[in-house]
Write an enzyme that holds these catalytic residues in place. Sequence first.
Site, PDB file in Angstrom:
ATOM      1  N   HIS A 266      19.165 -14.823  -4.682  1.00  0.00           N
ATOM      2  CA  HIS A 266      18.298 -15.370  -3.638  1.00  0.00           C
ATOM      3  C   HIS A 266      18.423 -14.612  -2.318  1.00  0.00           C
ATOM      4  O   HIS A 266      17.444 -14.454  -1.595  1.00  0.00           O
ATOM      5  CB  HIS A 266      18.594 -16.853  -3.429  1.00  0.00           C
ATOM      6  N   HIS A 345      -6.461  26.775   4.331  1.00  0.00           N
ATOM      7  CA  HIS A 345      -5.416  25.745   4.338  1.00  0.00           C
ATOM      8  C   HIS A 345      -5.692  24.716   3.265  1.00  0.00           C
ATOM      9  O   HIS A 345      -6.178  23.632   3.561  1.00  0.00           O
ATOM     10  CB  HIS A 345      -5.370  25.070   5.719  1.00  0.00           C
TER      11      HIS A 345
HETATM   12 ZN   LIG Z   1      16.580 -20.361 -10.411  1.00  0.00          ZN
END
Ligand SMILES: [Zn+2]
Length: 440
Positions: A266, A345
């Site tokens: 988390h 270029h």
């Molecule tokens: Zn979970």
Amino acid sequence: MPSISEPQMTFAKSAAVSGTSLHTGEKVTLKVQPAPPDSGIKFRRKDLQEEPMIDARVENLKTVERATTIGEGSVRVHTVEHVLAALSAMGIDNAIVEMDANEPPIGDGSAQPFVELIKKAGVVAQETPRRFFHVREPLHVESKTGAMIVLLPDDRFRISCTQAGPNGRFTQFFSTEISPAIFENEIAPARTFVYYEDVQPLMEKNLIKGGSLENAVVVRGDAVMSKEPLRFADEFARHKILDIIGDLALTGQRIRGHVLAVKPGHAINAELARAITKEQAKTIAISAPRQFPPGEGGLDINEVMQILPHRYPFLMVDRILGFEGEMKCTGVKSISINEPYFQGHFPGHPVMPGVLQVEAMAQVASVLLMRLAKSASRIGYFMSADSVKFRKPVFPGDTLFIQAEITKARGGRIAKASCCCMVNDAVVSEGELMFTFLDK
Ligand SMILES: [Zn+2]
């Protein structure tokens, strides 16, 4: 892009589910309600006086230990990640989630009860289009514990996740696109898992009163202790994906990108959610208008040439699209293969020189400055260009949107401007320019 026309979704009607909350062990009823477009997901504590609401947004993230807690003032809602994962993945953009406790029912430790709840309530389209976060450049977050997440560009929302327990036990990998059907069948049934050595102290402290072998898979050594056998061989990696979806729902955005997660949790998920929110705010701030604004306000090529002394092949502005007040404006330049510099270029690989993008920024900034001075009789000279970054190549066929904002103007002689060039909403180059003005 088809995603642009996707509508926001909410519930057709309200529906409820009851169960036990993990941490207090008390009975809780969770009820979902429809909500208006652009309101996002809100939790309401029905058990408290005045029934306070908390937006499920990154700004309200409080703790990320073991579970995700959001709060405002002294009000908290714990363990929101499984409900949020189900709402987000099943396509709900706007809803009110009412609870008569500080935590949703834990159920069997998976998101399945919430998927059933969503199906019971039904989903309806709303009139407002969905908001997407299109990943343009890799985002990367890493923790000291070895967790790492990289978010890469992708036109769908995908998550690939590796999971490894202590001493490499239960090393798993799972990778999938996230759609409502895939979520329902492949991700939602995956249950929370805990290591016996981690939960034993919590059980002793009586911190998980509602915890039992019915709402989590408990791993002890190499053995799995749960009433029901594993639902998938890689159930843990799938549950990690479930948690990522729930935590990223706090961004309030539908992500178009590929999440590559190594041993996520988390804390790192929350960090990625914060990084996305920060990046999104940046994109909004610098996003150029994609359509030509109707009405007056801009300058056509003749008006530009009355202000700027530059001429072909060195005039780098076709038009000024519009001004935002006196200090900010957006110019546009169509880059064609006929630009003289493409010959050299580079032969066979035409790329617009970065220094000419800086020149384009300087010209747009000059338009602002001369308009501010109400005089085109002077000529601006570059003094410095700081923090110049070339982020993406510009090719023939691209339309360059050039934004300039004056950040400092001193005595009409010296000025500073913050500038960027964009192609298809992505910044291709940027820089801080300083000028001095001399009479012609
Ligand atoms: Zn979970």
